[in-house]
Enzyme design. Structure first.
Site, PDB file in Angstrom:
ATOM      1  N   GLY A   1       0.828  -1.198   0.000  1.00 42.75           N
ATOM      2  CA  GLY A   1       0.000   0.000   0.000  1.00 42.75           C
ATOM      3  C   GLY A   1       0.861   1.246   0.000  1.00 42.75           C
ATOM      4  N   GLU A   2       0.365   2.314   0.603  1.00 50.57           N
ATOM      5  CA  GLU A   2       1.051   3.600   0.725  1.00 50.57           C
ATOM      6  C   GLU A   2       1.129   4.369  -0.582  1.00 50.57           C
ATOM      7  OE1 GLU A   2       4.992   3.147   2.272  1.00 50.57           O
ATOM      8  OE2 GLU A   2       4.373   2.068   4.057  1.00 50.57           O
ATOM      9  N   GLY A   3       0.821   3.751  -1.708  1.00 52.44           N
ATOM     10  CA  GLY A   3       1.113   4.340  -3.005  1.00 52.44           C
ATOM     11  C   GLY A   3       2.422   3.853  -3.562  1.00 52.44           C
TER      12      GLY A   3
END
Length: 351
Positions: free
Chosen positions: A316-318
């Protein structure tokens, strides 16, 4: 939702004829027809989305939308809810994976506090987007609605305003929130009709027993919110504040003619809600990677899209959006800078 709330935003009219024009330009480059594969289709998509036969990516903005989830108290994650706050601080101090990748690729990074169960000191990278009544995260969806429809609407509006104030023509989506794979799985189950067995994965790394317990909790959440069937009803009842805020961000980015780079499972959830309201937003979306999270493959298939990378990511997180960024730059450069057979004096294939 209130009667004065527009569930969608007007989208720019796309020049679909540009697909053929740009493909003709690519076919004239010094290469066999189609030899650059999906990089060519990416160049075509960027041209159509940005409304120009010579697309250029300007001031790319990567936003990590963060919030806490009441359902995390039911043990649906391998990590404690406190990690959301800790990771926001990690983003702000530059120590997270997405922080490293954003620096590497020159991406402006913003962290949006959509409902983290903490207060943060002012920081140039921090956007304060808490919603009244859910400042410390959503309620436990396994007991009833995660948020009210008014709170959900407010989060959507916050996302629209955030993106409207950002420069550039590209938005990369990231997220953080312990428990948010549960919210995304619930939305997938409700929006697609797929069984929880398909929608629910290990998230932050649950073992078999933890995964079984997670699915049981999510079944309770679907039952507790059985009447929330329409897209925005489901988003309010089952989703997270960061997902709702991302829905608004997706709508505003598409309305502004930007390209959206979609990271993984949770960001796909936000895009899927926006697409359920307005399918045309998908024309603006580049799906970065196929996540290791169980439901992601099926959700991409349901949306009729294909991700660019398959690296077994589940962070995740980008992070996946940042990793795919050079491919977008390369697609634009090939279209703009690569010589044609005529300009380079290279012989074309014989009939």
């Amino acid at each position: 939702m209130d009667s004065d709330f527009d569930t969608t935003l007007p989208l720019p009219t796309l020049d679909h004829a540009a697909r053929q024009r740009v493909q003709v330009a690519l076919d004239a480059k010094t290469k066999p027809l189609g030899a650059l594969g999906r990089l060519e289709s990416l160049a075509v998509q960027l041209a159509v989305a940005l409304g120009t036969d010579q697309p250029a990516l300007l001031a790319p903005q990567l936003v990590v939308f963060a919030a806490d989830h009441g359902i995390a108290a039911r043990g649906v994650s391998a990590y404690p809810a406190e990690v959301t706050r800790q990771m926001v601080l990690n983003f702000l101090t530059g120590g997270a994976a997405v922080s490293v990748l954003a620096r590497q690729h020159g991406l402006a990074l913003t962290v949006a506090d959509c409902g983290v169960a903490a207060e943060f000191e002012a920081h140039p990278m921090l956007a304060r987007l808490k919603v009244a009544g859910v400042e410390r995260g959503t309620a436990d969806a396994s007991r009833g609605p995660a948020m009210s429809e008014v709170q959900c609407r407010t989060a959507i509006v916050q996302g629209r305003r955030l993106v409207a104030a950002l420069p550039g023509n590209v938005l990369l989506l990231g997220e953080m929130g312990i428990g948010n794979t549960s919210a995304a799985a619930l939305l997938m189950a409700r929006l697609t009709g797929a069984p929880l067995q398909v929608c629910t994965g290990r998230g932050t790394g649950l073992d078999d027993a933890g995964l079984a317990a997670k699915r049981a909790v999510l079944a309770e959440a679907l039952e507790a919110n059985a009447q929330a069937t329409r897209p925005l009803q489901a988003l309010a009842a089952l989703g997270g504040l960061e997902i709702a805020t991302m829905v608004g961000a997706v709508q505003q980015a598409a309305a502004g003619g930007r390209v959206l780079v979609v990271d993984g499972f949770i960001t796909t959830a936000a895009v899927a809600v926006a697409a359920a309201l307005q399918p045309a937003v998908l024309a603006h979306c580049v799906f970065a990677h196929r996540s290791q999270e169980t439901g992601h493959t099926h959700w991409l298939q349901h949306l009729g899209v294909q991700a660019l990378l398959d690296l077994d990511l589940r962070l995740g997180e980008g992070s996946g959006a940042a990793l795919v960024w050079p491919l977008l730059e390369s697609a634009c450069r090939v279209l703009a800078e690569m010589a044609s057979f005529a300009t380079a004096g290279v012989s074309q294939r014989t009939p």
